[in-house]
Motif scaffolding. Structure first.
Motif, PDB file in Angstrom:
ATOM      1  N   LEU A   1       0.812  -1.225   0.000  1.00 27.21           N
ATOM      2  CA  LEU A   1       0.000   0.000   0.000  1.00 27.21           C
ATOM      3  C   LEU A   1       0.853   1.286   0.000  1.00 27.21           C
ATOM      4  O   LEU A   1       0.528   2.236  -0.703  1.00 27.21           O
ATOM      5  N   PRO A   2       1.968   1.322   0.782  1.00 29.45           N
ATOM      6  CA  PRO A   2       2.785   2.556   0.785  1.00 29.45           C
ATOM      7  C   PRO A   2       3.357   2.921  -0.589  1.00 29.45           C
ATOM      8  O   PRO A   2       3.813   4.045  -0.781  1.00 29.45           O
ATOM      9  N   LEU A   3       3.330   1.950  -1.540  1.00 30.45           N
ATOM     10  CA  LEU A   3       3.883   2.211  -2.880  1.00 30.45           C
ATOM     11  C   LEU A   3       2.783   2.321  -3.935  1.00 30.45           C
ATOM     12  O   LEU A   3       3.079   2.309  -5.136  1.00 30.45           O
ATOM     13  N   ASP A   4       1.520   2.460  -3.494  1.00 28.45           N
ATOM     14  CA  ASP A   4       0.420   2.457  -4.474  1.00 28.45           C
ATOM     15  C   ASP A   4       0.521   3.615  -5.468  1.00 28.45           C
ATOM     16  O   ASP A   4      -0.009   3.533  -6.569  1.00 28.45           O
ATOM     17  N   TRP A   5       1.237   4.680  -5.090  1.00 23.35           N
ATOM     18  CA  TRP A   5       1.384   5.844  -5.979  1.00 23.35           C
ATOM     19  C   TRP A   5       2.205   5.532  -7.234  1.00 23.35           C
ATOM     20  O   TRP A   5       2.181   6.290  -8.197  1.00 23.35           O
ATOM     21  N   LEU A   6       2.921   4.387  -7.223  1.00 22.55           N
ATOM     22  CA  LEU A   6       3.698   4.014  -8.415  1.00 22.55           C
ATOM     23  C   LEU A   6       2.834   3.307  -9.460  1.00 22.55           C
ATOM     24  O   LEU A   6       3.165   3.315 -10.654  1.00 22.55           O
ATOM     25  N   LEU A   7       1.765   2.651  -9.022  1.00 24.38           N
ATOM     26  CA  LEU A   7       1.033   1.719  -9.896  1.00 24.38           C
ATOM     27  C   LEU A   7       0.476   2.400 -11.138  1.00 24.38           C
ATOM     28  O   LEU A   7      -0.012   3.525 -11.086  1.00 24.38           O
TER      29      LEU A   7
END
Ligand code: HEM
Length: 162
Positions: A9-15
């Motif tokens: 979740l902490p990396l969802d901004w990359l998706l």
């Protein structure tokens, strides 16, 4: 679509898919400067893993150049991030680092290459991904080789295309 695993979740901004805005800039003390376009794709299938594929093309000739693909993992409950990477140049690599807000700072943790890899050999890579307040993604890559200390090789910004 599959639900996002909470570990990433902490990396969802990359998706999603990102396309370079203006061409990125490549440089290194031993080469001529060049410009390139790049498409990034980050996806997931519900595992605690992000799958990625980066495809770079020469800005003027449009020829395919560099490609890398791999996986991103996070140590659950921490801000530690690992990239597991295979490059078309014959390099494989694990980069590790930390997520701070929307910035990822990564450094080579392990490196391997095919026995017939061209010289000079890369010895270390440092990379920063940053989601900027304007919604653009920025990537900066520095590297050290057999004969050059750590210095910038790439800088590029992307906009989200999906
Ligand atoms: C050159 C590594 C990503 C384009 C080089 C060199 C190395 C290298 C070791 C040779 C430097 C020398 O001769 O002293 C890497 C690594 C990358 C990466 C480790 C990723 C982490 C890219 C990307 C592009 C690119 C994304 C985009 C098109 C080039 C070009 C040259 C070059 C055009 C100069 C011509 C050549 O030697 O093929 N890179 N590179 N590289 N790289 Fe990269």
């Amino acid at each position: 679509s599959v639900e996002l695993n909470p570990v990433i979740l902490p990396l969802d901004w990359l998706l999603g898919t990102w396309e370079s805005d203006e061409p990125g800039e490549g440089c290194f003390p031993t080469i001529l400067p060049f410009r390139y376009n790049e498409t990034l794709n980050f996806s997931h299938v519900g595992q605690p893993v992000i799958n990625f594929m980066f495809s770079a093309f020469h800005a003027e000739t449009k020829k395919p150049l560099h490609r890398e693909t791999g996986f991103i993992r996070m140590e659950p409950g921490t801000n530690r991030v690992a990239f597991i990477i295979a490059q078309n140049s014959g390099l494989v690599e694990i980069e590790e680092g930390e997520l701070t807000g929307h910035q990822l700072n990564l450094q080579t943790h392990a490196i391997g290459r095919v026995s017939f890899a061209k010289k000079p050999h890369v010895q270390q890579i440092c990379r920063v991904f940053q989601l900027r307040p304007d919604g653009r993604l920025e990537q900066t890559v520095s590297m050290a080789t057999d004969n050059q200390p750590l210095i910038q090789h790439l800088h590029i910004t992307y906009h989200r295309s999906t």
